[in-house]
Design a protein around this motif. Structure first.
Motif, PDB file in Angstrom:
ATOM      1  N   ALA A   1      59.759  29.311  32.228  1.00 27.03           N
ATOM      2  CA  ALA A   1      59.789  30.795  32.421  1.00 27.03           C
ATOM      3  C   ALA A   1      58.241  30.935  32.896  1.00 27.03           C
ATOM      4  O   ALA A   1      57.092  30.713  32.271  1.00 27.03           O
ATOM      5  N   LEU A   2      58.223  31.594  34.328  1.00 26.14           N
ATOM      6  CA  LEU A   2      57.013  31.706  34.680  1.00 26.14           C
ATOM      7  C   LEU A   2      56.808  33.340  34.676  1.00 26.14           C
ATOM      8  O   LEU A   2      57.508  34.118  35.180  1.00 26.14           O
ATOM      9  N   VAL A   3      55.646  33.635  33.884  1.00 28.44           N
ATOM     10  CA  VAL A   3      55.327  34.929  33.514  1.00 28.44           C
ATOM     11  C   VAL A   3      54.003  35.279  34.348  1.00 28.44           C
ATOM     12  O   VAL A   3      52.928  34.529  34.284  1.00 28.44           O
ATOM     13  N   GLY A   4      53.860  36.568  34.711  1.00 26.01           N
ATOM     14  CA  GLY A   4      52.457  36.957  35.273  1.00 26.01           C
ATOM     15  C   GLY A   4      52.504  38.389  35.829  1.00 26.01           C
ATOM     16  O   GLY A   4      53.599  38.718  35.918  1.00 26.01           O
ATOM     17  N   VAL A   5      51.440  38.711  36.197  1.00 26.59           N
ATOM     18  CA  VAL A   5      51.424  40.054  37.001  1.00 26.59           C
ATOM     19  C   VAL A   5      50.483  39.926  38.296  1.00 26.59           C
ATOM     20  O   VAL A   5      49.772  38.945  38.539  1.00 26.59           O
ATOM     21  N   SER A   6      50.822  40.942  39.258  1.00 28.14           N
ATOM     22  CA  SER A   6      49.990  40.868  40.622  1.00 28.14           C
ATOM     23  C   SER A   6      49.043  41.876  40.497  1.00 28.14           C
ATOM     24  O   SER A   6      49.546  43.103  40.394  1.00 28.14           O
TER      25      SER A   6
ATOM     26  N   ARG B   1      40.933  42.479  35.218  1.00 30.27           N
ATOM     27  CA  ARG B   1      41.515  40.844  35.123  1.00 30.27           C
ATOM     28  C   ARG B   1      41.746  40.964  33.320  1.00 30.27           C
ATOM     29  O   ARG B   1      42.828  40.327  32.936  1.00 30.27           O
ATOM     30  N   ASP B   2      41.094  41.723  32.554  1.00 32.52           N
ATOM     31  CA  ASP B   2      41.386  41.688  31.296  1.00 32.52           C
ATOM     32  C   ASP B   2      42.686  42.368  30.849  1.00 32.52           C
ATOM     33  O   ASP B   2      43.559  41.995  29.989  1.00 32.52           O
ATOM     34  N   TYR B   3      42.982  43.353  31.509  1.00 32.75           N
ATOM     35  CA  TYR B   3      44.275  44.254  31.425  1.00 32.75           C
ATOM     36  C   TYR B   3      45.405  43.235  31.728  1.00 32.75           C
ATOM     37  O   TYR B   3      46.541  43.080  31.202  1.00 32.75           O
ATOM     38  N   ALA B   4      45.254  42.560  33.037  1.00 33.15           N
ATOM     39  CA  ALA B   4      46.354  41.576  33.564  1.00 33.15           C
ATOM     40  C   ALA B   4      46.466  40.437  32.629  1.00 33.15           C
ATOM     41  O   ALA B   4      47.750  39.944  32.380  1.00 33.15           O
ATOM     42  N   LEU B   5      45.523  39.973  32.120  1.00 29.34           N
ATOM     43  CA  LEU B   5      45.593  38.686  30.919  1.00 29.34           C
ATOM     44  C   LEU B   5      46.389  39.413  30.078  1.00 29.34           C
ATOM     45  O   LEU B   5      47.113  38.521  29.302  1.00 29.34           O
ATOM     46  N   ALA B   6      45.954  40.574  29.241  1.00 22.85           N
ATOM     47  CA  ALA B   6      46.886  40.822  28.118  1.00 22.85           C
ATOM     48  C   ALA B   6      48.345  41.307  28.691  1.00 22.85           C
ATOM     49  O   ALA B   6      49.333  41.089  27.571  1.00 22.85           O
ATOM     50  N   THR B   7      48.456  41.738  29.663  1.00 18.47           N
ATOM     51  CA  THR B   7      49.904  42.062  29.989  1.00 18.47           C
ATOM     52  C   THR B   7      50.600  40.715  30.101  1.00 18.47           C
ATOM     53  O   THR B   7      51.717  40.662  29.558  1.00 18.47           O
ATOM     54  N   THR B   8      50.118  39.751  30.724  1.00 19.55           N
ATOM     55  CA  THR B   8      50.708  38.599  30.894  1.00 19.55           C
ATOM     56  C   THR B   8      50.811  37.909  29.413  1.00 19.55           C
ATOM     57  O   THR B   8      52.079  37.188  29.268  1.00 19.55           O
ATOM     58  N   GLN B   9      49.921  38.088  28.510  1.00 19.53           N
ATOM     59  CA  GLN B   9      50.262  37.472  27.202  1.00 19.53           C
ATOM     60  C   GLN B   9      51.542  37.990  26.629  1.00 19.53           C
ATOM     61  O   GLN B   9      52.361  37.299  25.853  1.00 19.53           O
TER      62      GLN B   9
ATOM     63  N   TRP C   1      45.631  37.704  41.659  1.00 16.99           N
ATOM     64  CA  TRP C   1      45.298  38.449  43.124  1.00 16.99           C
ATOM     65  C   TRP C   1      45.948  37.731  44.022  1.00 16.99           C
ATOM     66  O   TRP C   1      45.732  38.062  45.185  1.00 16.99           O
ATOM     67  N   SER C   2      47.252  37.484  43.634  1.00 13.84           N
ATOM     68  CA  SER C   2      48.220  36.921  44.763  1.00 13.84           C
ATOM     69  C   SER C   2      49.627  37.960  44.475  1.00 13.84           C
ATOM     70  O   SER C   2      49.695  38.618  43.291  1.00 13.84           O
ATOM     71  N   THR C   3      50.293  37.825  45.609  1.00 16.83           N
ATOM     72  CA  THR C   3      51.692  38.501  45.707  1.00 16.83           C
ATOM     73  C   THR C   3      52.536  37.899  44.614  1.00 16.83           C
ATOM     74  O   THR C   3      52.232  36.586  44.312  1.00 16.83           O
ATOM     75  N   PRO C   4      53.387  38.448  44.118  1.00 11.46           N
ATOM     76  CA  PRO C   4      54.677  37.712  43.356  1.00 11.46           C
ATOM     77  C   PRO C   4      55.170  36.580  44.291  1.00 11.46           C
ATOM     78  O   PRO C   4      55.529  35.502  43.809  1.00 11.46           O
ATOM     79  N   ALA C   5      55.420  36.951  45.311  1.00  7.95           N
ATOM     80  CA  ALA C   5      56.106  35.968  46.296  1.00  7.95           C
ATOM     81  C   ALA C   5      55.081  34.684  46.412  1.00  7.95           C
ATOM     82  O   ALA C   5      55.368  33.333  46.500  1.00  7.95           O
ATOM     83  N   GLU C   6      53.635  34.789  46.475  1.00 11.45           N
ATOM     84  CA  GLU C   6      52.884  34.027  46.569  1.00 11.45           C
ATOM     85  C   GLU C   6      52.661  32.888  45.105  1.00 11.45           C
ATOM     86  O   GLU C   6      52.816  31.735  45.129  1.00 11.45           O
TER      87      GLU C   6
END
Length: 279
Positions: A40-45, A66-74, A100-105
């Motif tokens: 399962a690959l999780v993450g935000v763009s 970046r901190d918000y993205a990291l917290a969201t991914t967790q 800093w990449s798109t979901p597709a990338e």
């Protein structure tokens, strides 16, 4: 490149918040049938503005994003774990920090390290999902399994339909699907032709080739004179109660964007069962 004897690693990109999607259960059922593992690959763009623009942003904005993205991914990883732990299949949860990449990338980069990528197709975010599919199919070098959100979380090995045409995309899809086709009870080699077209004389070689791989087939020919090729494939798959469709993924390059061909787009939106695509 020869197809693997079996599929073992099933990548499931969960990059749009759809953690409780029926596609997750369907992916678990597929992995279980292959005695494989779900990744399962999780993450935000968070696509960054052009570099020069950062000179005008207040201090600390980049770090805060970046901190918000990291917290969201967790939090997404924890939610994915809750969804997967009772499915009875081995799994890993992979956190992407490529914010800093798109979901597709993001999906394409990780798809290169799995046997099969499973992408859910539903009513929401259709164009985004199609862009992710186009990027992974064209750029990963691996097959992609498209699964409708309404697909039951079961796997059948009864009947498959191979949408065949004499193209590199069809040949690649057929090769990548051999492990799956080898487990099918029956397989149709379906060609959809214009009324004026003639059967390719080399098609007769394909049945013998697949027979040597233990795949028993029959030829089915349909005319596209009154309906699109995609509609004919969907109609035959539904009529024959197919458990799997195998098809080449066709696209056209428009600058840096992949534009899906009409047949591919129709199958993504209307297929009555999972579709294994390769480009």
């Amino acid at each position: 490149m020869r197809a693997p004897a079996m599929y073992k690693d099933f990548l499931l990109p969960l990059l749009m918040g759809d953690l409780a999607s029926p596609v997750l259960k369907a992916t678990c059922a597929i992995a279980k049938a292959w005695q494989g593992r779900v990744i399962a690959l999780v993450g935000v763009s968070q696509i960054a503005p052009v570099a020069q623009a950062w000179d005008y942003y207040p201090a600390g904005v980049y770090e805060s994003m970046r901190d918000y993205a990291l917290a969201t991914t967790q939090r997404m990883a924890e939610a994915a774990d809750l969804c997967l732990r009772d499915e009875g299949v081995p799994y890993d949860i992979r956190l992407s920090e490529d914010y800093w990449s798109t979901p597709a990338e993001i999906a394409t980069a990780h798809a290169r390290y799995a046997d099969l990528t499973v992408l859910g197709m539903g009513d929401s975010e259709t164009e985004t999902r199609h862009r992710v599919f186009a990027a992974v199919a064209a750029g990963a070098g691996r097959p992609v399994l498209s699964v409708q959100a309404s697909t039951p979380a079961t796997v059948g090995f009864g009947h498959a339909v191979v949408a065949w045409k004499a193209s590199k995309e069809s040949a690649r899809a057929l090769s990548d699907a051999l492990p799956w086709l080898g487990r099918m009870a029956t397989v149709d080699l379906l060609t959809v032709e214009e009324a004026s077209s003639k059967a390719n004389p080399l098609d007769a070689l394909l049945s013998n080739h697949l027979d040597r791989h233990g795949v028993r087939t029959r030829w089915v020919r349909r005319s596209a004179a009154h309906a699109s090729a995609g509609a004919e494939i969907v109609h035959h798959a539904a009529e024959s109660r197919a458990d799997l469709i195998v098809a080449g993924a066709y696209s056209h390059s428009r600058l840096v964007e992949q534009v899906l061909g009409g047949t591919t787009r129709h199958l993504l939106s209307n297929a009555p069962c999972p579709v294994l695509f390769a480009h």
